[in-house]
Design a protein around this motif. Structure first.
Motif, PDB file in Angstrom:
ATOM      1  N   ARG A  40       0.830  -1.205   0.000  1.00  0.00           N
ATOM      2  CA  ARG A  40       0.000   0.000   0.000  1.00  0.00           C
ATOM      3  C   ARG A  40       0.865   1.256   0.000  1.00  0.00           C
ATOM      4  NH1 ARG A  40      -3.851  -0.539   4.668  1.00  0.00           N
ATOM      5  NH2 ARG A  40      -4.753  -2.178   3.404  1.00  0.00           N
ATOM      6  N   ARG A  44       0.971   4.102  -2.993  1.00  0.00           N
ATOM      7  CA  ARG A  44       0.698   5.514  -2.717  1.00  0.00           C
ATOM      8  C   ARG A  44       1.863   6.405  -3.126  1.00  0.00           C
ATOM      9  NH1 ARG A  44      -2.945   4.384   2.670  1.00  0.00           N
ATOM     10  NH2 ARG A  44      -4.708   3.646   1.434  1.00  0.00           N
ATOM     11  N   ASP A  66      -9.135  13.163  -5.757  1.00  0.00           N
ATOM     12  CA  ASP A  66      -9.221  11.798  -5.232  1.00  0.00           C
ATOM     13  C   ASP A  66      -7.836  11.157  -5.158  1.00  0.00           C
ATOM     14  OD1 ASP A  66     -11.955  11.964  -4.940  1.00  0.00           O
ATOM     15  OD2 ASP A  66     -12.400  10.868  -6.808  1.00  0.00           O
ATOM     16  N   ARG A  69      -5.930  12.681  -2.214  1.00  0.00           N
ATOM     17  CA  ARG A  69      -6.413  12.160  -0.926  1.00  0.00           C
ATOM     18  C   ARG A  69      -5.889  10.745  -0.681  1.00  0.00           C
ATOM     19  NH1 ARG A  69     -10.560  15.408  -2.152  1.00  0.00           N
ATOM     20  NH2 ARG A  69     -11.701  13.943  -3.436  1.00  0.00           N
ATOM     21  N   GLU A  70      -5.946   9.910  -1.705  1.00  0.00           N
ATOM     22  CA  GLU A  70      -5.471   8.528  -1.570  1.00  0.00           C
ATOM     23  C   GLU A  70      -3.961   8.492  -1.349  1.00  0.00           C
ATOM     24  OE1 GLU A  70      -5.695   4.478  -1.170  1.00  0.00           O
ATOM     25  OE2 GLU A  70      -7.377   5.859  -1.347  1.00  0.00           O
ATOM     26  N   LYS A  73      -2.889   9.346   2.288  1.00  0.00           N
ATOM     27  CA  LYS A  73      -3.325   8.517   3.408  1.00  0.00           C
ATOM     28  C   LYS A  73      -2.121   7.771   3.990  1.00  0.00           C
ATOM     29  CE  LYS A  73      -7.949   6.964   2.044  1.00  0.00           C
ATOM     30  NZ  LYS A  73      -8.661   5.725   1.679  1.00  0.00           N
TER      31      LYS A  73
END
Length: 78
Positions: A40, A44, A66, A69-70, A73
Motif C-alpha cells: 500500500r 501511494r 481523489d 487524498r489517496e 493517506k
C-alpha cells in the motif's frame, strides 16, 4: 552456592501444542499485514508521483483530488 540458583528450566514446546499453533498463526497474520502495508505504501508513493499528470489520471478515471487524498493517506489506512 549453586550456579543454577535462581534459574528456571523451561521445557521445550511440542509443535502440536495449542500455544505454538496460536503463535505461528499470529506471526503469519503479522507477516501478511506487514506485506499489505508495504504494498500500500509503494502504491501511494507511485500515485503521488503521478499527481502532476492530469491526462493520465483522466485516462484511468481518477480526479486529481481523489488521487491526492489517496496518496496522502497513511499506509495503515485502507
Amino acid at each position: 552456592m549453586s550456579a543454577s540458583k535462581g534459574c528456571v528450566a523451561i521445557a521445550p514446546l511440542a509443535e502440536s501444542e495449542p500455544a505454538v499453533r496460536e503463535l505461528k498463526r499470529g506471526l503469519g497474520h503479522l507477516a501478511y499485514t506487514v506485506r499489505r502495508w508495504q504494498a500500500r505504501a509503494k502504491q501511494r508513493r507511485e500515485l503521488k508521483a503521478l499527481l502532476h499528470d492530469a491526462d493520465f489520471l483522466q485516462d484511468i478515471g481518477v480526479s486529481a483530488g481523489d488521487a491526492m487524498r489517496e496518496a496522502n493517506k497513511p499506509f495503515w489506512e485502507e
